[in-house]
Design an enzyme around this catalytic site. Structure first.
Site, PDB file in Angstrom:
ATOM      1  N   GLU A 136       2.990  -5.788 -11.600  1.00 19.30           N
ATOM      2  CA  GLU A 136       3.373  -4.623 -12.400  1.00 19.30           C
ATOM      3  C   GLU A 136       4.857  -4.320 -12.258  1.00 19.30           C
ATOM      4  OE1 GLU A 136       0.539  -2.026 -10.675  1.00 19.30           O
ATOM      5  OE2 GLU A 136      -1.117  -2.927 -11.774  1.00 19.30           O
ATOM      6  N   ARG A 177       2.913  -6.053  -7.353  1.00 21.19           N
ATOM      7  CA  ARG A 177       4.089  -6.918  -7.549  1.00 21.19           C
ATOM      8  C   ARG A 177       4.170  -7.391  -8.997  1.00 21.19           C
ATOM      9  NH1 ARG A 177       2.284  -8.793  -2.482  1.00 21.19           N
ATOM     10  NH2 ARG A 177       1.329 -10.645  -3.407  1.00 21.19           N
ATOM     11  N   GLU A 200      -2.269   2.347  -9.483  1.00 26.08           N
ATOM     12  CA  GLU A 200      -2.460   1.240  -8.532  1.00 26.08           C
ATOM     13  C   GLU A 200      -2.212   1.697  -7.097  1.00 26.08           C
ATOM     14  OE1 GLU A 200      -3.979  -2.066  -7.714  1.00 26.08           O
ATOM     15  OE2 GLU A 200      -3.282  -2.093  -9.798  1.00 26.08           O
ATOM     16  N   SER A 231     -10.325   1.372  -9.359  1.00 23.85           N
ATOM     17  CA  SER A 231     -10.003   0.263 -10.248  1.00 23.85           C
ATOM     18  C   SER A 231     -10.121   0.675 -11.712  1.00 23.85           C
ATOM     19  CB  SER A 231     -10.945  -0.911  -9.949  1.00 23.85           C
ATOM     20  OG  SER A 231     -10.652  -2.006 -10.766  1.00 23.85           O
ATOM     21  N   GLU A 280      -0.209  -5.724  -2.029  1.00 22.28           N
ATOM     22  CA  GLU A 280      -0.907  -5.746  -3.313  1.00 22.28           C
ATOM     23  C   GLU A 280      -0.203  -6.637  -4.335  1.00 22.28           C
ATOM     24  OE1 GLU A 280      -3.791  -4.317  -3.834  1.00 22.28           O
ATOM     25  OE2 GLU A 280      -3.848  -3.313  -1.889  1.00 22.28           O
ATOM     26  N   TYR A 290     -20.194  -3.423   4.242  1.00 21.57           N
ATOM     27  CA  TYR A 290     -20.530  -3.105   2.857  1.00 21.57           C
ATOM     28  C   TYR A 290     -21.285  -1.784   2.794  1.00 21.57           C
ATOM     29  CZ  TYR A 290     -22.446  -3.301  -1.809  1.00 21.57           C
ATOM     30  OH  TYR A 290     -22.782  -2.996  -3.104  1.00 21.57           O
ATOM     31  N   TYR A 313       9.386   8.032   4.147  1.00 19.19           N
ATOM     32  CA  TYR A 313       7.943   7.784   4.169  1.00 19.19           C
ATOM     33  C   TYR A 313       7.470   7.181   2.847  1.00 19.19           C
ATOM     34  CZ  TYR A 313       8.017  10.865   8.269  1.00 19.19           C
ATOM     35  OH  TYR A 313       8.294  11.435   9.478  1.00 19.19           O
ATOM     36  N   SER A 314       7.984   7.690   1.747  1.00 22.98           N
ATOM     37  CA  SER A 314       7.605   7.163   0.431  1.00 22.98           C
ATOM     38  C   SER A 314       8.069   5.724   0.271  1.00 22.98           C
ATOM     39  CB  SER A 314       8.194   8.025  -0.681  1.00 22.98           C
ATOM     40  OG  SER A 314       7.686   9.328  -0.615  1.00 22.98           O
TER      41      SER A 314
END
Length: 112
Positions: free
Chosen positions: A36, A34, A71, A100, A30, A88, A18-19
């Protein structure tokens, strides 16, 4: 109680799968993760070359892992927010901004 101990290898292997699936999904989705990961590879190569004690190298690598860790949490928050409220919403914006901010703080910690 004994049944719980018999099932430990299966639980560990499922948790690992799962991880790994979550990491794969995040890497595909993301771009920042990538980047990082690429930075971590560069850091690892540099740490192999630099003549520092092993504990300094381990400390630096460990601290760097805070960035992708934050992240991943940020991505999870964003995924849940998008699922719950596709339109929104100020609360969703605030939740995403806080995720963030956590990534930014991890980056600042690494720079320091």
């Amino acid at each position: 109680m004994l049944q719980t101990f018999k099932n430990i290898p299966g639980r560990i292997s499922r948790a690992f799968v799962y991880s790994a699936q979550g990491l794969k999904s995040a890497l595909l989705k993301e771009e920042s993760l990538r980047l990082e990961a690429a930075a971590f590879v560069i850091l690892a190569v540099v740490l192999l070359i630099v003549p520092w004690p092993w504990w300094k190298k381990l400390a630096l690598a460990s601290i760097f892992v805070l960035i992708p860790l934050c992240e991943l949490f940020n991505s999870a928050i964003e995924d849940i927010c998008d699922l719950v409220s596709p339109d929104y919403d100020l609360h969703v914006k605030n939740a995403k901004d806080k995720g963030s901010a956590a990534v930014l703080l991890a980056i600042i910690i690494n720079v320091l």
